[in-house]
Each structure stands twice: as C-alpha cells, then as structure tokens.
Design a protein around this motif. Sequence first.
Motif, mmCIF file in Angstrom:
data_model
loop_
_atom_site.group_PDB
_atom_site.id
_atom_site.type_symbol
_atom_site.label_atom_id
_atom_site.label_comp_id
_atom_site.label_asym_id
_atom_site.label_seq_id
_atom_site.Cartn_x
_atom_site.Cartn_y
_atom_site.Cartn_z
ATOM 1 N N GLU A 24 0.827 -1.211 0.000
ATOM 2 C CA GLU A 24 0.000 0.000 0.000
ATOM 3 C C GLU A 24 0.870 1.274 0.000
ATOM 4 N N ALA A 25 1.908 1.257 0.831
ATOM 5 C CA ALA A 25 2.702 2.483 1.007
ATOM 6 C C ALA A 25 3.744 2.681 -0.090
ATOM 7 N N TYR A 26 4.324 1.569 -0.608
ATOM 8 C CA TYR A 26 5.465 1.728 -1.529
ATOM 9 C C TYR A 26 5.218 1.150 -2.922
ATOM 10 N N GLY A 27 4.145 0.393 -3.070
ATOM 11 C CA GLY A 27 3.867 -0.191 -4.394
ATOM 12 C C GLY A 27 4.453 -1.595 -4.482
ATOM 13 N N ARG A 28 3.690 -2.485 -5.114
ATOM 14 C CA ARG A 28 4.059 -3.903 -5.216
ATOM 15 C C ARG A 28 5.455 -4.106 -5.828
ATOM 16 N N ASP A 29 5.802 -3.283 -6.835
ATOM 17 C CA ASP A 29 7.084 -3.474 -7.535
ATOM 18 C C ASP A 29 8.287 -3.225 -6.633
ATOM 19 N N GLN A 30 8.071 -2.453 -5.587
ATOM 20 C CA GLN A 30 9.199 -2.099 -4.709
ATOM 21 C C GLN A 30 9.407 -3.110 -3.587
ATOM 22 N N VAL A 31 8.456 -4.017 -3.461
ATOM 23 C CA VAL A 31 8.472 -4.904 -2.282
ATOM 24 C C VAL A 31 9.215 -6.210 -2.571
ATOM 25 N N ARG A 32 10.061 -6.620 -1.625
ATOM 26 C CA ARG A 32 10.739 -7.925 -1.691
ATOM 27 C C ARG A 32 10.427 -8.666 -0.406
ATOM 28 N N VAL A 33 9.726 -9.767 -0.530
ATOM 29 C CA VAL A 33 9.469 -10.567 0.680
ATOM 30 C C VAL A 33 10.688 -11.435 0.938
ATOM 31 N N VAL A 34 11.127 -11.472 2.209
ATOM 32 C CA VAL A 34 12.215 -12.392 2.537
ATOM 33 C C VAL A 34 11.706 -13.418 3.551
ATOM 34 N N MET A 35 11.987 -14.688 3.240
ATOM 35 C CA MET A 35 11.653 -15.772 4.171
ATOM 36 C C MET A 35 12.929 -16.571 4.377
ATOM 37 N N VAL A 36 13.251 -16.842 5.648
ATOM 38 C CA VAL A 36 14.521 -17.525 5.941
ATOM 39 C C VAL A 36 14.236 -18.865 6.600
ATOM 40 N N ARG A 37 14.798 -19.914 6.029
ATOM 41 C CA ARG A 37 14.761 -21.212 6.721
ATOM 42 C C ARG A 37 16.151 -21.438 7.311
ATOM 43 N N SER A 38 16.213 -21.408 8.640
ATOM 44 C CA SER A 38 17.509 -21.509 9.317
ATOM 45 C C SER A 38 17.795 -22.965 9.702
#
Length: 507
Positions: A24-38
């Motif tokens: 909503e705030a920055y736009g979908r194109d700017q977003v990077r989801v990070v998921m970490v499996r440790s």
Amino acid sequence: MIVSVWILGDQLVEKHPALMYAIEAYGRDQVRVVMVRSRQHGVIRPYQRKRLVLVYSAMRHYAATLETQGIVVDFVESDSFVGGLQDHLSHCRPEKMVAMEASSYPGRLFQTKKLPELLGDSIALELVPNTQFLVGQYNPIPDPKPDKRYVMENFYRDMRRHFDVLLTAEGTPVGGGWNFDKENRQKLPKNNTPPADIFFEPDEVTRRIMAEVEAIEPAVGTAAGFGYAVTREQALQAFDHFITTRFEQFGPYEDALTKRSHSLYHSVLSPYLNIGLLEPMELVRAAEQAYRDGRAPINSVEGFIRQIIGWREFMYWQYWRQMPGMLEKNAWQATRPLPEFFWTGETDMACMNHALTRAIDTGYNHHIERLMVLSNYCMLAGIDPAVVNDWFTSMYIDAYDWVMPPNVIGMSLNADDGLTATKPYIASANYINKMGDLCKGCRFNPKQRHGEDGCPFNFLYWNFILQHEERLRKNPRLGKNVLGLRYLDEAERSAVRRQAGAYLNQL
Ligand SMILES: Cc1cc2nc3c(=O)[nH]c(=O)nc-3n(C[C@H](O)[C@H](O)[C@H](O)COP(=O)(O)OP(=O)(O)OC[C@H]3O[C@@H](n4cnc5c(N)ncnc54)[C@H](O)[C@@H]3O)c2cc1C
Ligand code: SF4
C-alpha cells in the motif's frame, strides 16, 4: 525505494499486515518478501520430524502463492537467521524493512535488538502489530494488578462480550449459560467410532522436504506418513471436515480417553492456527453459524469457542504478562530430570505408552492426553518444569514459544504461583480409568494404590498429597483432594511413601 518484508515461518497469514502495508505504502514493484529457513533453528532441540515438515513445506507453499500474486520472494536457506538476512540484504539492498511483531519473546527480542544492529543506520525498520491473536489486536482485557489472579473464566466472558460472540440481543449468553462443561465429560461409548483424521497426500514439494527432514539429526519420530495441511486451502478443508464430521460430538467427548481413535472429536486445527494458515475469529464466526444452522449443539459450540477465544487467547495473554521470567518459575520446587522413556515410549504403563508413542509418531495428542496423562505424571513425579517445557516443545506439531510455557509451566504444573490456573491438574489412576479404556490390558491395576500391581499414578498421587498436604489444604479447589487421605490408614500411607520413594529414585 526497495522495501523488504520479513515473514516468519509461523506468520503465514493470508493478508499479512506487514506485506499489505508495504504494498500500500510503496507499491508492489518495490516490495521484496524475505523468508529464511535456518538450519541451526531446526536443530536447536530434537524436534518431531512431522512438525519440521509442516513448517518448511507450509513456508514453501506460502512463498509460491505470493509469487503467483506477482510478489517477489527471496526464500533463503541458511545456517542461521542472521546469515539468511545478511544474504538477503547484500543482494536486495533495501532501504527499509517491515515485519510483523513475532508472537514469542525470543522472536521479538531478535526483532527489537539484533535486527536493528544487523540493518545498521542505513536501513529503517518498522514493526507492525501482530494480528494472529485477538488480545494483541484489540486488547479488551483490563490488566489486573501485577501478580493478582485473573481467571480464565472471567477473561473468556470478557472476550465474548467484547467481540459479541454467542450472545443474545439482550447481551446474555446464548443457550442460557456461559459454560456447558458439565455436559462435556462423557466417556466414548463402545458403539461410537470417531471419523478418521483428514489426510492430505503430500505433493512433490512436501515429499522433497520429507526426505530432507528424515536425514536431520537430532530429531524425533519420522516424516513418513505426513498428511497435515500445508496450504490455507487445505487448512480450510480440514476445518470444514471438522465442522461436518466432528463438531456435533466435539463437546460430549472432549475429555474422553481412548485407544480407539487418534484425535477423537477434537479439531486438530492448532497446527494451522499457530502458523497463521487459519485465523481465530474466522473459526469462531463459522462455529456460531453452524450453531444457528442447527449443525451442532450448544455444548459443542460453546466448548469449541471457549478453546479458541478463551484458552488460546488467555495463554497468549499470560505468556506476555509473565515473560521473560516464566521459564524459571518453579513454585513446587520440582527438580527431577525427565525419564528416558519420554523419548522412546518404552514403559509398561499402558496410558503413558499410548500417549508417548502417539506423540513420537505424529506430534499430536489431544488435550486430555497432554494434561491428564503426560503432564499429570510429570507433576506427580516432581519433574523440573523447564525440562518438561523443553520436552513438550520438541515433541508437538503445534508447539511454539508463546504457547508452551503457559500450558506447561502455568496450567499443567502450576509452577507460576497459580497465575494461569488456580490449581495443578493432578489425578490418580481413578480419573484415567473412569474417562476411557486406556487401563485395559495394562500390567498395573488402576484400583490398587501400592504393591506389585499398584499403579504408579496411584502411589505417586497419594505421595504427592501427603508431601504437600499443608499447602493443598489451603487451596479451596484442592482441599477436597486432601480429604481423600481419610481413607488411607497409617500403614497405607507408609506403603505409598515407600513405593513412591523407591520408584522415583530409580527414574
Ligand atoms: C501440557 C500441554 C501442552 C500443550 N501444548 C500445546 C502446544 O504446543 N500448542 C498448542 O497450540 N496447544 C497446546 N496445548 C493446548 C491444547 O492441548 C492444544 O491446543 C490442543 O490439544 C490442540 O488440538 P486440537 O486442535 O485438536 O484442539 P481442540 O480440542 O479441537 O481445540 C480447538 C483449539 O483450541 C485451541 N486451544 C485449546 N486449548 C488451548 C490451550 N490450552 N492453549 C492454546 N490453545 C488452545 C487450539 O488452537 C485448538 O486447536 C497444550 C496443552 C497442555 C496441557
Ligand atoms: S493402570 Fe495406571 S499405568 Fe496402567 S493405564 Fe491405568 S492409569 Fe495408566
């Protein structure tokens, strides 16, 4: 401006608030989801293997769903969370990171102390409130004075009123009562066969993870036979299966014990609620609807809703109220180590063997097996609460840092000075025998207090009562247990003490 959204493995909610906010705030194109499996996190204790498969596979499926929505996901497998996040930061170079507050204390400590250090001055961090619990979201609960009791029943009624759940237009409880527990203590009749658990055939992703997890050491049980839901769609199917096949009889047999069924009429939804695939209020509203549609009686509906907005929320609230000191609480000064058979199930006590082998094989026991068999034993045997907490956290498909201490240290072992529960849940073999068929074929006799065939639940129970007689007498809810001592003459009291002493020494 690139914005990273860090989504934890137990935050797989459909409309993740950190992600919604960032888009909503920055736009979908700017977003990077990070998921970490440790990798380290998976072996900090010997976890039940199906539980590891559940979390790893659900994370992978969640990431894949986001990708189908056009969201870029950086799924990192790394030795540690720190390593994984560093890896992500070095190649994505965000200017900001957004995350939802972790449900547990260690997670939140990481987010508020370690993570800002990792991000440094050039990457801003924003944490948004956790939406997986209702108390955190709306906090309707008047915080009582520090160290004063606020019992679950009052908490639960406040929640019902605040969220307008199962209330009439006049604001009174639907069905004429807040609580139908008296109707919910039936033994499973011989001719009643509960339906089998819903099983989801593992897809290719899950099968690959099962093979990986089978090789992880240390770990408990096997990944083979994994059939839990790993996506929201499957979790919703599991919920629907509960409503259509089990809900009606959930209430009456809530407290029953039997070898004839794995989960009786329980819902087996905690694995999905605790990682965000299902949300508490959607279950509550659907349960209310089922009542209005005449699909389940009030004692089942109220009983189920009590579990979700009563017990579950109360436990979360207690956890945050008592942390960080909760893990050290030991009000009954219990110091014994956990017997080895908790890891193997090899004991000639039929009820313990039954509950332990199920936990080791599947990562699941229903509530009464957890409370009145396994933790009852630990309370009576004086096992150190921190050690019991560790074992439960290793073993269960639904175990997370926020849920175990209030259930084990608080409710089951009463080690928190009665803040969570006003009494420890202790019982002799009489209760286990009365509630089902677990004693059938046992080498011990549930009716015998001591001697060769004397059931350990009996001599440990009476030994506990004798040992703590003075303290128990003062507790209005436990005083009546002490009254039973009048049936034990001096000779029996010594026999019980002697046998319990010898038994506990060889544990
Ligand atoms: C010693 C001990 C250990 C436990 N460990 C866990 C655990 O690791 N994770 C966990 O989620 N629950 C735990 N519980 C609570 C409860 O036993 C499980 O939530 C329940 O057995 C899960 O099975 P179900 O989904 O079939 O529950 P149902 O009987 O169908 O109940 C419906 C839902 O209510 C919620 N619920 C009910 N009671 C509790 C409770 N006391 N605390 C939290 N949620 C509750 C769960 O989300 C559950 O799915 C523990 C209880 C005890 C006594
Ligand atoms: S007799 Fe005792 S040990 Fe055996 S199943 Fe019954 S309660 Fe458990």
